[in-house]
Design a protein around this motif. Structure first.
Motif, PDB file in Angstrom:
ATOM      1  N   LYS A  13       0.699  -1.188   0.072  1.00  0.00           N
ATOM      2  CA  LYS A  13       0.028   0.062  -0.216  1.00  0.00           C
ATOM      3  C   LYS A  13       1.066   0.903   0.189  1.00  0.00           C
ATOM      4  CE  LYS A  13      -3.590  -2.448   2.386  1.00  0.00           C
ATOM      5  NZ  LYS A  13      -5.079  -2.350   3.468  1.00  0.00           N
ATOM      6  N   GLY A  14       0.052   2.424  -0.328  1.00  0.00           N
ATOM      7  CA  GLY A  14       1.003   3.732  -0.342  1.00  0.00           C
ATOM      8  C   GLY A  14       2.325   3.780   1.340  1.00  0.00           C
ATOM      9  N   GLY A  15       1.395   3.619   2.454  1.00  0.00           N
ATOM     10  CA  GLY A  15       2.206   4.141   3.210  1.00  0.00           C
ATOM     11  C   GLY A  15       3.168   2.814   3.855  1.00  0.00           C
ATOM     12  N   ASN A  16       3.073   2.293   2.467  1.00  0.00           N
ATOM     13  CA  ASN A  16       3.653   1.053   3.248  1.00  0.00           C
ATOM     14  C   ASN A  16       5.407   1.405   2.863  1.00  0.00           C
ATOM     15  OD1 ASN A  16       2.417   0.293   4.904  1.00  0.00           O
ATOM     16  ND2 ASN A  16       1.184  -1.494   3.232  1.00  0.00           N
ATOM     17  N   LEU A  17       7.006   0.337   3.591  1.00  0.00           N
ATOM     18  CA  LEU A  17       7.623   0.905   2.474  1.00  0.00           C
ATOM     19  C   LEU A  17       7.699  -0.462   1.441  1.00  0.00           C
ATOM     20  CD1 LEU A  17      10.121  -0.670   5.659  1.00  0.00           C
ATOM     21  CD2 LEU A  17      10.350   1.915   4.377  1.00  0.00           C
ATOM     22  N   GLY A  18       8.440   0.050   0.603  1.00  0.00           N
ATOM     23  CA  GLY A  18       8.309  -0.027  -0.825  1.00  0.00           C
ATOM     24  C   GLY A  18       7.280  -0.446  -1.368  1.00  0.00           C
ATOM     25  N   SER A  19       6.679   0.658  -1.402  1.00  0.00           N
ATOM     26  CA  SER A  19       5.606   0.182  -1.928  1.00  0.00           C
ATOM     27  C   SER A  19       6.154   2.478  -3.462  1.00  0.00           C
ATOM     28  CB  SER A  19       3.893   1.376  -1.505  1.00  0.00           C
ATOM     29  OG  SER A  19       4.728   2.680  -0.947  1.00  0.00           O
ATOM     30  N   LYS A  20       5.350   2.549  -3.817  1.00  0.00           N
ATOM     31  CA  LYS A  20       5.491   3.405  -5.165  1.00  0.00           C
ATOM     32  C   LYS A  20       5.782   4.767  -4.740  1.00  0.00           C
ATOM     33  CE  LYS A  20       3.112   0.698  -9.548  1.00  0.00           C
ATOM     34  NZ  LYS A  20       2.668   1.402 -10.311  1.00  0.00           N
ATOM     35  N   ALA A  21       5.049   4.612  -3.728  1.00  0.00           N
ATOM     36  CA  ALA A  21       4.245   6.584  -2.603  1.00  0.00           C
ATOM     37  C   ALA A  21       5.663   7.062  -2.192  1.00  0.00           C
ATOM     38  CB  ALA A  21       3.222   6.625  -2.181  1.00  0.00           C
ATOM     39  N   GLY A  22       5.977   5.504  -1.541  1.00  0.00           N
ATOM     40  CA  GLY A  22       7.026   6.068  -0.498  1.00  0.00           C
ATOM     41  C   GLY A  22       8.537   6.269  -1.952  1.00  0.00           C
ATOM     42  N   ALA A  23       8.428   5.474  -3.196  1.00  0.00           N
ATOM     43  CA  ALA A  23       9.816   5.818  -4.097  1.00  0.00           C
ATOM     44  C   ALA A  23       9.182   7.089  -4.562  1.00  0.00           C
ATOM     45  CB  ALA A  23       9.537   4.672  -5.445  1.00  0.00           C
ATOM     46  N   PHE A  24       8.219   7.578  -4.461  1.00  0.00           N
ATOM     47  CA  PHE A  24       8.425   8.613  -5.105  1.00  0.00           C
ATOM     48  C   PHE A  24       8.735   9.831  -4.445  1.00  0.00           C
ATOM     49  CE2 PHE A  24       5.512  12.485  -4.749  1.00  0.00           C
ATOM     50  CZ  PHE A  24       5.457  12.988  -6.164  1.00  0.00           C
ATOM     51  N   LEU A  25       8.538   9.551  -3.438  1.00  0.00           N
ATOM     52  CA  LEU A  25       8.679  10.555  -1.662  1.00  0.00           C
ATOM     53  C   LEU A  25      10.803   9.970  -1.475  1.00  0.00           C
ATOM     54  CD1 LEU A  25       6.233  10.029   1.249  1.00  0.00           C
ATOM     55  CD2 LEU A  25       6.161  12.045  -0.535  1.00  0.00           C
ATOM     56  N   MET A  26      10.421   9.288  -1.722  1.00  0.00           N
ATOM     57  CA  MET A  26      12.460   9.955  -1.473  1.00  0.00           C
ATOM     58  C   MET A  26      13.232  10.078  -2.739  1.00  0.00           C
ATOM     59  SD  MET A  26      13.702   7.768   0.990  1.00  0.00           S
ATOM     60  CE  MET A  26      11.997   8.140   1.779  1.00  0.00           C
ATOM     61  N   ILE A  27      12.693  10.092  -3.689  1.00  0.00           N
ATOM     62  CA  ILE A  27      12.672  11.085  -4.829  1.00  0.00           C
ATOM     63  C   ILE A  27      12.936  12.176  -4.809  1.00  0.00           C
ATOM     64  CG2 ILE A  27      12.528  10.756  -7.552  1.00  0.00           C
ATOM     65  CD1 ILE A  27      12.341   8.067  -7.796  1.00  0.00           C
ATOM     66  N   LEU A  86      16.150  21.959   2.705  1.00  0.00           N
ATOM     67  CA  LEU A  86      16.963  20.877   3.032  1.00  0.00           C
ATOM     68  C   LEU A  86      15.699  20.165   4.777  1.00  0.00           C
ATOM     69  CD1 LEU A  86      19.359  19.145   3.833  1.00  0.00           C
ATOM     70  CD2 LEU A  86      20.112  20.842   5.231  1.00  0.00           C
ATOM     71  N   ALA A  87      15.365  21.187   5.312  1.00  0.00           N
ATOM     72  CA  ALA A  87      14.379  21.000   6.594  1.00  0.00           C
ATOM     73  C   ALA A  87      13.169  19.763   6.511  1.00  0.00           C
ATOM     74  CB  ALA A  87      14.017  22.557   7.126  1.00  0.00           C
ATOM     75  N   MET A  88      12.623  20.368   4.360  1.00  0.00           N
ATOM     76  CA  MET A  88      11.364  19.619   4.078  1.00  0.00           C
ATOM     77  C   MET A  88      11.979  18.628   3.632  1.00  0.00           C
ATOM     78  SD  MET A  88       8.787  21.048   0.905  1.00  0.00           S
ATOM     79  CE  MET A  88       9.090  22.545   1.950  1.00  0.00           C
ATOM     80  N   ALA A  89      12.890  18.693   3.215  1.00  0.00           N
ATOM     81  CA  ALA A  89      13.227  17.311   2.366  1.00  0.00           C
ATOM     82  C   ALA A  89      13.875  15.999   3.845  1.00  0.00           C
ATOM     83  CB  ALA A  89      14.309  17.335   1.868  1.00  0.00           C
ATOM     84  N   MET A  90      14.143  16.637   4.987  1.00  0.00           N
ATOM     85  CA  MET A  90      14.622  15.523   6.137  1.00  0.00           C
ATOM     86  C   MET A  90      12.554  15.717   6.995  1.00  0.00           C
ATOM     87  SD  MET A  90      16.717  14.719   7.484  1.00  0.00           S
ATOM     88  CE  MET A  90      17.134  14.036   9.623  1.00  0.00           C
ATOM     89  N   VAL A  91      11.731  16.309   6.940  1.00  0.00           N
ATOM     90  CA  VAL A  91      10.660  16.071   7.574  1.00  0.00           C
ATOM     91  C   VAL A  91       9.969  14.825   6.821  1.00  0.00           C
ATOM     92  CG1 VAL A  91       8.125  16.645   7.839  1.00  0.00           C
ATOM     93  CG2 VAL A  91      10.247  17.981   8.743  1.00  0.00           C
ATOM     94  N   VAL A  92      10.236  15.312   5.186  1.00  0.00           N
ATOM     95  CA  VAL A  92       9.446  13.836   3.884  1.00  0.00           C
ATOM     96  C   VAL A  92       9.796  12.596   4.142  1.00  0.00           C
ATOM     97  CG1 VAL A  92       8.719  13.825   2.226  1.00  0.00           C
ATOM     98  CG2 VAL A  92       8.729  16.094   2.678  1.00  0.00           C
ATOM     99  N   GLN A  93      11.086  12.580   4.077  1.00  0.00           N
ATOM    100  CA  GLN A  93      11.696  11.030   4.521  1.00  0.00           C
ATOM    101  C   GLN A  93      11.482  11.152   5.765  1.00  0.00           C
ATOM    102  OE1 GLN A  93      15.471  12.198   3.439  1.00  0.00           O
ATOM    103  NE2 GLN A  93      15.918  11.187   1.426  1.00  0.00           N
ATOM    104  N   HIS A  94      11.534  11.527   6.797  1.00  0.00           N
ATOM    105  CA  HIS A  94      11.441  10.477   8.388  1.00  0.00           C
ATOM    106  C   HIS A  94       9.982  10.017   8.717  1.00  0.00           C
ATOM    107  CE1 HIS A  94      15.682  11.369   8.472  1.00  0.00           C
ATOM    108  NE2 HIS A  94      15.849  10.188   9.711  1.00  0.00           N
ATOM    109  N   VAL A  95       8.848  11.184   8.482  1.00  0.00           N
ATOM    110  CA  VAL A  95       7.864  10.704   8.842  1.00  0.00           C
ATOM    111  C   VAL A  95       7.749   9.826   8.000  1.00  0.00           C
ATOM    112  CG1 VAL A  95       5.791  11.767   8.229  1.00  0.00           C
ATOM    113  CG2 VAL A  95       7.310  14.160   9.380  1.00  0.00           C
ATOM    114  N   TYR A  96       7.748   9.370   6.815  1.00  0.00           N
ATOM    115  CA  TYR A  96       7.265   8.814   5.832  1.00  0.00           C
ATOM    116  C   TYR A  96       7.595   7.539   6.454  1.00  0.00           C
ATOM    117  CZ  TYR A  96       7.652   4.977   2.122  1.00  0.00           C
ATOM    118  OH  TYR A  96       7.492   3.960   1.555  1.00  0.00           O
ATOM    119  N   LEU A  97       9.292   7.575   6.989  1.00  0.00           N
ATOM    120  CA  LEU A  97      10.023   6.298   7.329  1.00  0.00           C
ATOM    121  C   LEU A  97       9.075   5.546   8.739  1.00  0.00           C
ATOM    122  CD1 LEU A  97      13.612   6.699   6.316  1.00  0.00           C
ATOM    123  CD2 LEU A  97      12.044   4.992   5.077  1.00  0.00           C
TER     124      LEU A  97
END
Length: 262
Positions: A13-27, A86-97
């Motif tokens: 699903k979108g909120g799980n590891l390995g999902s397309k949404a997760g890959a998009f947020l990492m990129i 940089l702050a936004m990138a950090m927040v997006v990555q760690h909130v998703y993780l």
């Protein structure tokens, strides 16, 4: 083409590891880090510098005065945008993780094998990426804050001679941009490590389940066909062989014909 169990398994699903949404947020986070690096380079190239001039009063040399080469508006805006990116990138990555790990059943329910070398390696990698990510982020943001405070101190009257002028050393904004780029890549490494851990635990659970199913199947006794018994006061009819009955009828008919002929 044969259909395997992996083909029938539901996609993440979108909120799980390995999902397309997760890959998009990492990129997207990596792009934010790259944007922070570019803005830091712009701030570095346009940072304010100081010019010193010797004052002369009545033919005598007096205390030297300094002036800025610019108002510092452009480096201030660039550094501010880099700080926010940089702050936004950090927040997006760690909130998703955080959300993905909380939803991951293998990472929560399955315990780690203390004797597994692979599990220990993943644990060390996750710890390294987590600590180094926050350290790089903190140092990068502190450098950007230092640059912001210095550049915002001479927005007005920057061309007037002053006895003292604060400046930023060469390479400060560049170092902040490099640390920002390193931060997003370290956070991506943490994401990949957690994804590997989840896949590893899922494989272990699949193997354990197959072993239990196979052992249960081979350990169960073979089923025998049920025996039919007659109930009390019940006399089952005996079955006569059809071929034997036809043969007796044939002989009796033949004997009757011969007796009539005689």
């Amino acid at each position: 083409m044969a259909v395997t169990h992996d083909d029938l398994a539901p996609s993440p699903k979108g909120g799980n590891l390995g999902s397309k949404a997760g890959a998009f947020l990492m990129i997207f986070s990596i792009l934010l880090g790259l944007f922070c690096f570019i803005l830091s380079l712009i701030a570095e190239s346009t940072r304010s510098e100081v010019k010193w001039t010797a004052g002369i009063d009545g033919g005598k040399e007096v205390e030297s005065r300094c002036t800025y080469t610019g108002s510092g508006k452009l480096p201030l805006l660039s550094a501010t945008a880099a700080f926010l990116a940089l702050a936004m990138a950090m927040v997006v990555q760690h909130v998703y993780l955080l959300v993905a790990v909380s939803k991951s059943e293998p990472l929560i329910e399955i315990t780690w094998d203390p004797d597994s070398v692979f599990a220990k390696s993943l644990a060390w990698q996750a710890g390294f990426f987590f600590v180094s990510t926050w350290m790089s982020f903190a140092v990068g943001e502190i450098l950007l804050l230092i640059g912001l405070s210095v550049e915002s101190g001479h927005l007005k009257n920057w061309a007037e001679p002053k006895p003292n002028c604060l400046t930023i050393r060469q390479g400060l904004f560049t170092a902040a941009g490099v640390l920002g780029l390193v931060t997003v890549f370290l956070a991506s490494g943490l994401y990949i490590t957690l994804l590997r851990a989840e896949i590893h635990l899922q494989d272990q659970e699949t193997i354990r389940r197959r072993i239990v199913e196979a052992s249960a199947m081979y350990a169960s006794p073979t089923q025998r066909s049920p025996t039919i018994r007659a109930a009390p006061n019940e006399y089952p009819l005996q079955r006569q062989d059809q071929s034997l009955r036809n043969t007796l009828y044939y002989y009796l008919t033949t004997f009757d014909k011969h007796s009539t002929f005689v």
